[in-house]
Design an enzyme around this catalytic site. Sequence first.
Site, PDB file in Angstrom:
ATOM      1  N   GLY A  83       0.803  -1.217   0.000  1.00 23.66           N
ATOM      2  CA  GLY A  83       0.000   0.000   0.000  1.00 23.66           C
ATOM      3  C   GLY A  83       0.839   1.271   0.000  1.00 23.66           C
ATOM      4  N   HIS A 141      11.641   1.367   1.831  1.00 28.71           N
ATOM      5  CA  HIS A 141      11.255  -0.040   2.012  1.00 28.71           C
ATOM      6  C   HIS A 141      12.220  -0.714   2.995  1.00 28.71           C
ATOM      7  CE1 HIS A 141       8.046  -0.309  -0.785  1.00 28.71           C
ATOM      8  NE2 HIS A 141       8.735  -0.354  -1.896  1.00 28.71           N
TER       9      HIS A 141
HETATM   10  P1  PAP Z   1       5.372  -0.575  -4.097  1.00 28.53           P
HETATM   11  O1  PAP Z   1       5.760  -1.030  -2.723  1.00 28.53           O
HETATM   12  O2  PAP Z   1       6.124  -1.282  -5.171  1.00 28.53           O
HETATM   13  O3  PAP Z   1       5.389   0.896  -4.229  1.00 28.53           O
HETATM   14  P2  PAP Z   1       2.635  -0.668  -3.362  1.00 28.53           P
HETATM   15  O4  PAP Z   1       2.088   0.635  -3.737  1.00 28.53           O
HETATM   16  O5  PAP Z   1       2.973  -0.902  -1.945  1.00 28.53           O
HETATM   17  O6  PAP Z   1       3.855  -1.042  -4.296  1.00 28.53           O
HETATM   18  O7  PAP Z   1       1.615  -1.818  -3.724  1.00 28.53           O
HETATM   19  C1  PAP Z   1       0.882  -1.835  -4.897  1.00 28.53           C
HETATM   20  C2  PAP Z   1      -0.512  -2.301  -4.498  1.00 28.53           C
HETATM   21  O8  PAP Z   1      -1.252  -1.184  -4.035  1.00 28.53           O
HETATM   22  C3  PAP Z   1      -1.243  -2.866  -5.679  1.00 28.53           C
HETATM   23  O9  PAP Z   1      -2.110  -3.862  -5.139  1.00 28.53           O
HETATM   24  P3  PAP Z   1      -2.662  -5.077  -5.990  1.00 28.53           P
HETATM   25  O10 PAP Z   1      -1.524  -5.665  -6.733  1.00 28.53           O
HETATM   26  O11 PAP Z   1      -3.249  -6.011  -4.996  1.00 28.53           O
HETATM   27  O12 PAP Z   1      -3.698  -4.491  -6.895  1.00 28.53           O
HETATM   28  C4  PAP Z   1      -1.991  -1.648  -6.170  1.00 28.53           C
HETATM   29  O13 PAP Z   1      -3.095  -1.949  -6.986  1.00 28.53           O
HETATM   30  C5  PAP Z   1      -2.415  -1.031  -4.850  1.00 28.53           C
HETATM   31  N1  PAP Z   1      -2.737   0.405  -4.975  1.00 28.53           N
HETATM   32  C6  PAP Z   1      -2.068   1.348  -5.692  1.00 28.53           C
HETATM   33  N2  PAP Z   1      -2.666   2.534  -5.556  1.00 28.53           N
HETATM   34  C7  PAP Z   1      -3.727   2.351  -4.742  1.00 28.53           C
HETATM   35  C8  PAP Z   1      -4.748   3.221  -4.237  1.00 28.53           C
HETATM   36  N3  PAP Z   1      -4.787   4.509  -4.559  1.00 28.53           N
HETATM   37  N4  PAP Z   1      -5.688   2.692  -3.426  1.00 28.53           N
HETATM   38  C9  PAP Z   1      -5.658   1.378  -3.087  1.00 28.53           C
HETATM   39  N5  PAP Z   1      -4.737   0.507  -3.537  1.00 28.53           N
HETATM   40  C10 PAP Z   1      -3.775   0.982  -4.354  1.00 28.53           C
END
Ligand code: PAP
Length: 336
Positions: A83, A141
Site C-alpha cells: 500500500g 522499504h
Molecule cells: P510498491 O511497494 O512497489 O510501491 P505498493 O504501492 O505498496 O507497491 O503496492 C501496490 C498495491 O497497491 C497494488 O495492489 P494489488 O496488486 O493487490 O492491486 C496496487 O493496486 C495497490 N494500490 C495502488 N494505488 C492504490 C490506491 N490509490 N488505493 C488502493 N490501492 C492501491
Amino acid sequence: MESSLPSTQILDSGESAERKNEAKNYNEMMSTLPKAKGLRGNDYYLYQGFWYSSFFLEGLMSVQEHFNPQSTDIFVASSPKTGTTWLKALAFAVLTRSRLSGSTTSSLLIKMPHDCVPFLEFQVAQNPRIRDLAVPLLSTHVPYSCLPKSIISSSCKIIYICRDAKDTFVSLWCFFSAHQMSKNVEPLPLEEAFEMFCNGISILGPYWDHVLGYWRASLEFPEKILFLTYEEMKKDTAAHAKKLAEFMDCSFTLEEEEEGEVQKIISMCSFEKLSRLEVNKNGKLHLDTSIAIQNSLYFRKGEIGDWANHLTPEMGARIDDIMEQKLKGSGLKLPR
Ligand code: PAP
C-alpha cells in the site's frame, strides 16, 4: 502554491567519480554475502537479516553511510506491495493541502506518487539533491533494524503500512511477472515464487520480520511511529486521513472538515482516480537509472482478498499458518 524547486539536479563530476568508487566497494562487499535467486531471476543478497537486490543494497549501504535527515522529516515506510503508493499519495496530499488552497493543481495529478515522495534508498541515494526540502516527506522499504542510524536517533516520524501476507505475495508476483513480460522475459512460476516467499526469500523478506520490526518499534516509540494496515485504511479511509494529519502535526480544522477537505483528498488519492491519470497510465518510473518501470504496474486492482484468484486454499492456509506462528506473542494480528 507548491514549491517550484527543481526536482532533479545533476551530480558534478567529482561526486560522480566518488559514487562510482563507492559502488565498486559495495559490489566487493556484496560478493561475500549469501545469495538466492530473486523474483526477476536476478540475485538476492542476505544483508543484516533481509534479502535485497544488488541495486537496492547499493542504495541502502550508501544511505546507511551518508544520509542525514532533517529533524522534521517524515518517512513513509513499508515492505513492497503493501500500500506504499496509496499511503504516499494520502500523506503527500494531507501534508501539502494548505499550499494548494486556491489552486486546483496538485503534483499528484501530474507526477506518480513515487516521484512526489522519493525513496530514500533509490532516488535519494542516487542523488541527495533530488528531494524538495520544502516537503518533509520521504519513503523507504528498508526494514526498521537496517535504517540509517541517523534516522533511528533523530526525531523523525515514520508511518508504516503493512498488509495481509497472501495479498502482498500475490501483488508482488503479479508486479514482477508483468514487469518481466513487458521485457519479453519468462516470469518465475507462481509455485516457485510462493515456496521462496514461505521460506522468507522475497525482496526485503522475510515479510514477517519486516512487519515485526516496525510493529515492535511502534510499541516502543508510539509518538514516533504510526503503524497502519492496508485493510483498515480501506475500511475507514477518512479516519485514517485524519489520523495521518494529526500524526504529521497538521490536523484538519473544523472548517476544513465542514468544507469536505478530507473527502476531496480521499477522492484524489483513490485507486480509481490515480489509476486513470495520464501520468499513471502511460508514464514511467526511473528508480534505477537503467530500468524504467511502467507506472501502470503500481495500479493493478487495489482490492482486498485477490489472493484467492491466484492461490489455492491450501496455499493460503500455509501463509496464514506461517504468519500466525511468526507473529505469535507479538500482540499483532494482521487483518485478513
Ligand atoms: P510498491 O511497494 O512497489 O510501491 P505498493 O504501492 O505498496 O507497491 O503496492 C501496490 C498495491 O497497491 C497494488 O495492489 P494489488 O496488486 O493487490 O492491486 C496496487 O493496486 C495497490 N494500490 C495502488 N494505488 C492504490 C490506491 N490509490 N488505493 C488502493 N490501492 C492501491
